[in-house]
Motif scaffolding. Structure first.
Motif: not given
Ligand code: FAD
Ligand code: 2HG
Ligand code: ZN
Length: 461
Positions: A77-81, A155, A75, A214, A148, A158
């Motif tokens: 989402g915004g690919n900011t991980g 994740t 999965p 999710i 997202t 925080g």
């Protein structure tokens, strides 16, 4: 999961039938931005297929089709991980399931203070919707324009307000997700108390795409403080920064954020245009945001003999916040080698030792191509420090990661405070999780995803 070649060739066709031609991407040039993470360090193979379902039913059908074809699903989402969690690394066929089309935002429930959103809804948009109803989301972070809600739950993000409202897990009132069996799991009641059995939403929070996809979240909302004050405070030592935060807390003003910065970080962001608001150079600065007025905050700071200098403004104080928030982006720009980026927590009493230890370790590296420089910053109020080291020689990166993470473990800390394990920290998961703990995690993974469909290579080996 072993792949059946005949089935994988047919998979894009099956996916097109579910989501439509436009939402199955196979051309490497088109999939490039999905296949490369924010840091540029993690890349997925060119063969990776990107599929973009519009809703939960399509997501369930996509998962079932991938399970039939025995092709793993990651999965995204915004690919900011920042730990490579959204980048499949498997060499065979694999699918990135992008949630970005599931970005719907429902009406705010002001009585039970919550908002239903699709997993692909972007944090800034959800915050804007909440604000119209006089409420806000308890979690905020600098990646708010792309991250997202689904990714943030996955994740257990925080951010800057954990000290006040807790992390993303604490903001989940309800959740909907597609399981590896292609079923839709849904707990969706706006209840603050609900103790019927295991906390499965809490388990999905922080599962980093390894247990389910999710698809929607019922996000808890909070009442924002009527007035906030923000200060950037210069101090000589990390312990002095902690004392300043403790003093503001002791004054009775609820602390909303407490963020440490160093002279190195202030210098870098200053050269990039976010000017240090202090009138003199200081070894460390702490940004404190609290409920109340600037006068009250200034009064507390005046009583602290450790304060070297302070700039105080009424919230939202974007100018002061920019100095802190621009760190990640500026660090990425200046380093000549991939930034060594770690995110750790230690008990408060060990924070100074951590900072000193990291500085020592970086000083021991060879000056090639330039001296390796630690840029330390982060959520000091939570014991969470972002250890970034720029210009680490390429061949020495794993070694310094290992040394820092072992130091963190020796200090009784955690090797992942808020970014997760992803692929970046998988090799170090034994630090801080013992054999029984890991066996229980593997048992959970085995029970919910017996064929290893979801995000293989992330979190657990
Ligand atoms: P992605 O990067 O797309 O995915 C992250 C992980 O979640 C992956 O493992 C992926 O497989 C999984 N995932 C994504 N969506 C789903 C879904 N719907 N279902 C199941 N799994 C899913 N993080 C913090 O915690 N605090 C911060 O203060 C913070 N600040 C940041 C500032 C900047 C400038 C940047 C670039 C990043 C920052 N981050 C921070 C990291 C990042 O923004 C968070 O980890 C965020 O939660 C990731 O959201 P995303 O939608 O981009 O997820
Ligand atoms: C932050 O707090 C993020 O700004 C990013 O968690 C930290 O860049 C980092 O290391
Ligand atoms: Zn952070």
């Amino acid at each position: 999961m072993p792949t059946d070649r005949a089935a994988t060739t047919a998979l894009p066709t099956a996916l097109r039938r579910i989501v439509g031609d436009a939402h199955v991407l196979t051309d490497p040039a088109t999939t490039e931005s999905y296949r490369t993470d924010w840091t540029g360090r993690w890349r997925s193979p060119e063969s990776t297929v990107v599929v973009r379902p519009a809703d939960t039913a399509q997501t369930a059908a996509v998962v079932a089709a991938c399970a039939d074809a025995r092709v793993p699903v990651t999965p995204q989402g915004g690919n900011t991980g920042l730990v490579g969690g959204a980048q499949p690394s498997v060499s065979g066929p694999s699918v990135i399931l992008s949630t970005r089309r599931m970005a719907g935002i429902g009406a705010v429930d002001t009585a039970d203070r919550c908002i239903p959103v699709g997993a692909g809804a972007v944090l800034a948009d959800v915050r804007a919707a909440a604000r119209k109803a006089g409420l806000t989301v308890g979690v905020d972070l600098a990646a708010r324009d792309s991250a997202t809600i689904g990714g943030m739950v996955a994740t257990n993000a925080g951010g800057v307000h954990v000290i006040r409202y807790g992390s993303m897990r604490a903001q989940v009132l309800g959740i909907e997700a597609v399981t590896a069996a292609g079923h839709v799991f849904r707990r969706w009641r706006p209840l603050r108390k609900d103790n019927v059995g295991y906390d499965l939403p809490g388990l999905l929070a922080g599962s980093e795409g390894t247990l389910a996809v999710i698809t929607a979240v019922l996000v808890r909302l909070v009442v924002p403080a009527r007035r906030t004050a923000v200060a950037v405070v210069g101090v000589n030592h990390v312990a002095d920064a902690q004392r300043v935060v403790a003093a503001v807390e002791a004054s009775g003003a609820p602390v909303h954020a407490a963020e440490l910065m160093t002279a190195t970080g202030l210098g870098l962001v200053g050269r990039a245009g976010a000017r240090n608001p202090l009138r003199r150079d200081v070894p460390y600065a702490v940004l404190v945001e609290c409920a109340g007025t600037p006068d009250l905050l200034a009064e507390v700071l005046d009583e602290q003999d450790r304060v070297l200098d302070a700039a105080v403004e009424p919230g939202p104080a974007h100018r002061l916040w920019a100095v802190r928030e621009r760190h990640t982006e500026v660090i990425a720009e200046v380093s000549q080698t991939p930034v060594v980026k770690l995110d750790v927590t230690v008990p408060s009493a060990a924070m100074s030792d951590l900072v000193a230890g990291v500085e020592r370790l970086a000083a021991d590296l060879p000056d090639s191509p330039r001296p390796a420089t630690p840029v330390l910053f982060g959520h000091v109020g939570d014991g969470n420090l972002h250890v970034n080291i720029v210009d680490v020689p390429r061949g020495r990166q794993d070694e310094i990661v290992d040394a820092v993470l072992r130091l963190v473990d020796a200090l009784g800390g955690s090797i992942s405070a808020e970014h997760g394990v992803g692929r970046a920290k998988r090799a170090w998961i034994e630090l801080g999780r013992d054999a029984v703990d890991l066996a229980m995690m593997r048992a959970v993974k085995g029970a919910l995803d017996p064929d290893g469909l979801f995000n293989p290579g992330a979190v657990l080996a």
